[in-house]
Design an enzyme around this catalytic site. Structure first.
Site, PDB file in Angstrom:
ATOM      1  N   ASP A  42      -8.833   6.478   9.057  1.00 23.28           N
ATOM      2  CA  ASP A  42      -9.785   5.456   8.609  1.00 23.28           C
ATOM      3  C   ASP A  42      -9.877   4.350   9.645  1.00 23.28           C
ATOM      4  OD1 ASP A  42     -11.515   4.235   6.600  1.00 23.28           O
ATOM      5  OD2 ASP A  42      -9.942   2.712   6.425  1.00 23.28           O
ATOM      6  N   THR A  89      -4.414   5.110   7.590  1.00 24.03           N
ATOM      7  CA  THR A  89      -5.331   4.118   7.008  1.00 24.03           C
ATOM      8  C   THR A  89      -4.846   2.713   7.340  1.00 24.03           C
ATOM      9  OG1 THR A  89      -4.083   4.192   4.943  1.00 24.03           O
ATOM     10  CG2 THR A  89      -6.080   5.553   5.049  1.00 24.03           C
ATOM     11  N   SER A  90      -3.945   2.600   8.323  1.00 23.67           N
ATOM     12  CA  SER A  90      -3.343   1.286   8.582  1.00 23.67           C
ATOM     13  C   SER A  90      -4.047   0.559   9.729  1.00 23.67           C
ATOM     14  CB  SER A  90      -1.853   1.452   8.836  1.00 23.67           C
ATOM     15  OG  SER A  90      -1.240   0.196   8.798  1.00 23.67           O
ATOM     16  N   ARG A  91      -3.675   0.863  10.955  1.00 19.95           N
ATOM     17  CA  ARG A  91      -4.369   0.305  12.117  1.00 19.95           C
ATOM     18  C   ARG A  91      -4.403   1.384  13.193  1.00 19.95           C
ATOM     19  NH1 ARG A  91      -6.218  -2.852   9.238  1.00 19.95           N
ATOM     20  NH2 ARG A  91      -6.110  -5.133   9.264  1.00 19.95           N
ATOM     21  N   ILE A 146       0.829  -1.206   0.000  1.00 18.08           N
ATOM     22  CA  ILE A 146       0.000   0.000   0.000  1.00 18.08           C
ATOM     23  C   ILE A 146       0.870   1.266   0.000  1.00 18.08           C
ATOM     24  CG2 ILE A 146      -1.738   1.299   1.319  1.00 18.08           C
ATOM     25  CD1 ILE A 146      -2.731  -1.512   2.340  1.00 18.08           C
ATOM     26  N   GLU A 199     -11.866   0.965  17.760  1.00 14.40           N
ATOM     27  CA  GLU A 199     -12.962   0.911  16.774  1.00 14.40           C
ATOM     28  C   GLU A 199     -13.846  -0.327  16.928  1.00 14.40           C
ATOM     29  OE1 GLU A 199     -10.426   0.786  13.176  1.00 14.40           O
ATOM     30  OE2 GLU A 199     -11.308  -1.174  12.760  1.00 14.40           O
ATOM     31  N   ASP A 244      11.112   2.663   6.289  1.00 15.47           N
ATOM     32  CA  ASP A 244      10.682   1.263   6.400  1.00 15.47           C
ATOM     33  C   ASP A 244      11.821   0.494   7.045  1.00 15.47           C
ATOM     34  OD1 ASP A 244       9.947  -1.530   5.795  1.00 15.47           O
ATOM     35  OD2 ASP A 244       8.483  -0.663   4.449  1.00 15.47           O
TER      36      ASP A 244
END
Ligand code: NAD
Length: 337
Positions: A262, A236-238, A160, A267, A179
């Site tokens: 997101d 948008t990952s975790r 992603i 959640e 990374d």
């Protein structure tokens, strides 16, 4: 195989049924039992009389649940998602339960949603939409900035993160990447730098690494303080990658310029459900929702028809491989030690 499919929504059933119907007759015909409840200690009993279970991002596969699954005769877990932070892999191995996931269903779906969130938050499209429908054509308070020429920090350049870097690069952004495993092929699009430098120099930080013990609260109070004043964080990952309480403090002080989420650490039990007639008890989430410069979607980055089709097909392939005794290409392997 008989598969108990937890936390099923209408769209999960639709795409899995379509994938089952379109299969060649000579392939194994798996039998899915679609269950609405999330998988947890109270609902694990629903897996009885199945060979495998199919689970999603907020299903809880801790030691206790895995032990109950073993007792119920479950030998295989198919995750219909890429992330697997919700499985205790050590416990699964102890109980002889194997697990597989869908590692690459559509990196485009998630990366495009991340850019959609960034564009919406920066240009205040979510606010403009409501304003114009109310015949309010004023531009006061809607100013954004050009993405072109801005610095975007990408944390995690896997499937992603790579696509997101390409998109940001296409917008004319300067891309800084971090990374733990660098990819030389990405160096034509940006520069790998330390996490410290990425945080210090980026106008936008977008998170695309997995949640694990090393990345939990990667964006905490210290990290936020080292970011440029006014910078935007996109996650948008975790949810567990961001310390939401620390982010609230930095939003209140104005140091954090915007937050697009997101995913949210707490959640589970909220996202994917219609709670519009209920009182939300999570004061962190409700506080976040009061900021004009916070944009939240409820874990929908993956949610395209292309991705759903791909998830369903790969889930069935994972079951085929397991049942026929072939190597399961998408098997989840514990690399934490
Ligand atoms: P991936 O495995 O292809 O890439 C993850 C990258 O993160 C790898 O390059 C890895 O080396 C890197 N990484 C690992 N630890 C790191 C660290 N400590 N710091 C920096 N980088 C690190 O995974 P992907 O398919 O790109 O997915 C990324 C994440 O996105 C998943 O883990 C999942 O949690 C999340 N996701 C969210 C949605 C959604 O709908 N919101 C959908 C799919 C995936």
């Amino acid at each position: 195989m008989k598969v108990a499919c937890f936390s099923t929504k209408s769209y999960d059933r639709q795409f899995i049924d379509e994938a089952l119907e379109s299969r060649d007759a000579d392939l194994p015909q798996h039998e899915f039992r679609f269950l609405k409840p999330d998988l947890n200690r109270d609902t694990v009993v629903l897996a009885d009389e199945s060979d495998a279970i199919c689970a999603f991002v907020n299903d809880r596969l801790d030691r206790e649940v895995l032990e109950a699954l073993k007792v119920a005769g479950i030998r295989f877990v198919v995750m219909r998602c890429a992330g697997f932070n919700n499985i205790d892999l050590k416990a699964a191995a102890d109980f002889g339960i194997r697990a597989a996931r869908v590692p690459k269903y559509s990196p485009y779906a998630v990366a495009e949603h991340a850019m959609g969130l960034l564009l919406t938050l920066n240009r205040k499209i979510h606010r403009a939409y409501h304003r114009v429908r109310d015949n309010n054509f004023s531009l006061e308070g809607l100013i954004g900035f050009d993405l072109h020429g801005r610095t975007v920090g990408i944390v995690g350049t896997g499937e992603i993160g790579k696509v997101f870097t390409r998109i940001a690069s296409g917008f004319g952004c300067r891309c800084l990447m971090y990374d733990v495993h660098t990819d030389p092929a990405m160096e034509s699009l940006g520069e790998y730098v330390s996490m410290e430098r990425l945080l210090a120099e980026s106008d936008i930080v977008s998170l695309h690494c997995p949640l694990n013990p090393h990345t939990y609260h990667l964006i905490d109070a210290d990290a936020l303080q080292t970011m440029k004043p006014g910078a935007i964080v996109v996650n948008t990952s975790r949810g567990g990658l961001v310390d939401a309480a620390a982010a609230i403090k930095c939003l209140k002080s104005g140091h954090l310029g915007g937050l697009a989420l997101d995913v949210y650490e707490e959640e589970s039990g909220l996202f994917f459900n219609d709670l519009s007639s209920q009182i939300i008890q999570d004061d962190v989430l409700t506080r976040l929702m009061t900021f004009p410069n916070v944009l939240i979607t409820a874990h929908q980055a993956f949610f395209t028809s292309d991705a759903m089709r791909s998830i369903a097909m790969t889930t069935l392939t994972n079951l085929d491989c397991f049942e026929s005794g072939q190597a399961v290409e998408n098997e989840i392997v514990d690399r934490s030690e």
